[in-house]
Design an enzyme around this catalytic site. Structure first.
Site: not given
Ligand SMILES: NC(=O)c1ccc[n+]([C@@H]2O[C@H](COP(=O)([O-])OP(=O)(O)OC[C@H]3O[C@@H](n4cnc5c(N)ncnc54)[C@H](OP(=O)(O)O)[C@@H]3O)[C@@H](O)[C@H]2O)c1
Length: 265
Positions: A92-93, A116
């Site tokens: 993810t970014d 996260y």
């Protein structure tokens, strides 16, 4: 090639599993934390879409997110290595802190600002240690689901106003475009260790919401700028992922507005 997808009940995994010749394994069929049964499927390539991808839930229970996004990803990567299967692991970014002023390169330093992102960053480390390839993506949308596009559509359909942050910049990615790119990468004999796969061009959440309103014929006056992103967890402000490495492999990022039109109409 025998391609096996884990996390096949989710947004990305289910889109992959609908493609011809791809074997999709739901969480009930294979829990990535206990991947000993993977050998039954004799995979040549595994695409890991299994994750705890709810950013606010991860903030509330970081240990549960770590268990899946870090330790689970590591266990799967080691099992793939034992079986001689290649692994493409989705990330993810949100491994970046969002303070950049130009698109993030694959090898820019990571510095996650929420639970996260920290769990995904550790997952990346463990997957790389076992020889897997990392594919980072961002702002994925498809038909249905609980993401930003679905939320905006639901609010517009209910006649409500929409608040979206012009301060949040990123690259919306249509799930079918992501799947096309993943399957194109799967066919290549060699991959770089980390790749970014996102839609084009970068935009803001505010402009993405406006694009949705335009497509459904809703008044743009129902879309309002909001200073802060919604949600309990902090979000990185600037999430634009550079795609130079992807383009060098002959894969061109697709316009996210085309995908949006397919989802909305
Ligand atoms: N969606 C985005 O905007 C976005 C952006 C950047 C990166 N990503 C990354 O892309 C990947 C796919 O995301 P997504 O949006 O498809 O997520 P998703 O819709 O939440 O799907 C994740 C799937 O993984 C399953 N899962 C959870 N724990 C598992 C375990 N221990 N073993 C096997 N399966 C498990 C979930 O099953 P249950 O539902 O039963 O828990 C769910 O079906 C993730 O790595 C995510 O970090 C997504």
């Amino acid at each position: 090639m025998r391609i096996v997808v884990t996390g096949a009940g989710g947004l990305v995994g289910s889109a992959l599993a609908r493609r011809e010749g791809v074997v999709g394994l739901s969480r009930a069929q294979l829990d990535i934390r206990e991947p000993s049964g993977l050998g039954t499927y004799d995979p040549e390539l595994v695409i890991n879409c299994a994750a705890q991808a709810n950013v606010d839930a991860a903030e509330a229970d970081p240990e549960a997110a770590f268990e899946i996004n870090a330790r689970g990803a590591g266990a799967l990567a080691r099992r793939c290595a034992e079986l001689g299967a290649r692994l493409i692991h989705l990330s993810t970014d949100y491994v970046f802190d969002g303070r950049a002023t130009r698109p993030y390169g694959e090898h820019d330093p990571i510095n996650p600002i929420n639970a996260y992102g920290r769990s995904k960053a550790e997952g990346e480390r463990l997957v790389r240690e076992a020889g897997g390839t990392i594919v980072r993506t961002s702002w994925v949308f498809g038909a249905g689901g609980r993401g930003f596009v679905s939320q905006v559509l639901a609010r517009l359909a209910a006649g409500e106003e929409v608040r979206a942050a012009s301060s949040q910049q990123g690259c919306p990615t249509f799930v079918e475009d992501l799947v096309d790119a993943l399957l194109a990468l799967a066919r290549l004999p060699m991959l770089p260790p980390i790749l970014h796969v996102v839609g084009d061009p970068p935009t803001t959440r505010l402009d993405q919401a406006r694009a949705i309103a335009e497509l459904v014929g809703a008044s743009p006056e129902r879309i309002f700028d909001t200073p802060a992103p919604t949600g309990a967890a902090p979000r990185p402000a600037y999430c634009v992922l550079g795609t130079t490495a992807l383009r060098a492999l002959g894969i061109t990022p697709r316009p996210w507005r085309d995908g949006l039109a397919r989802v909305v109409t």
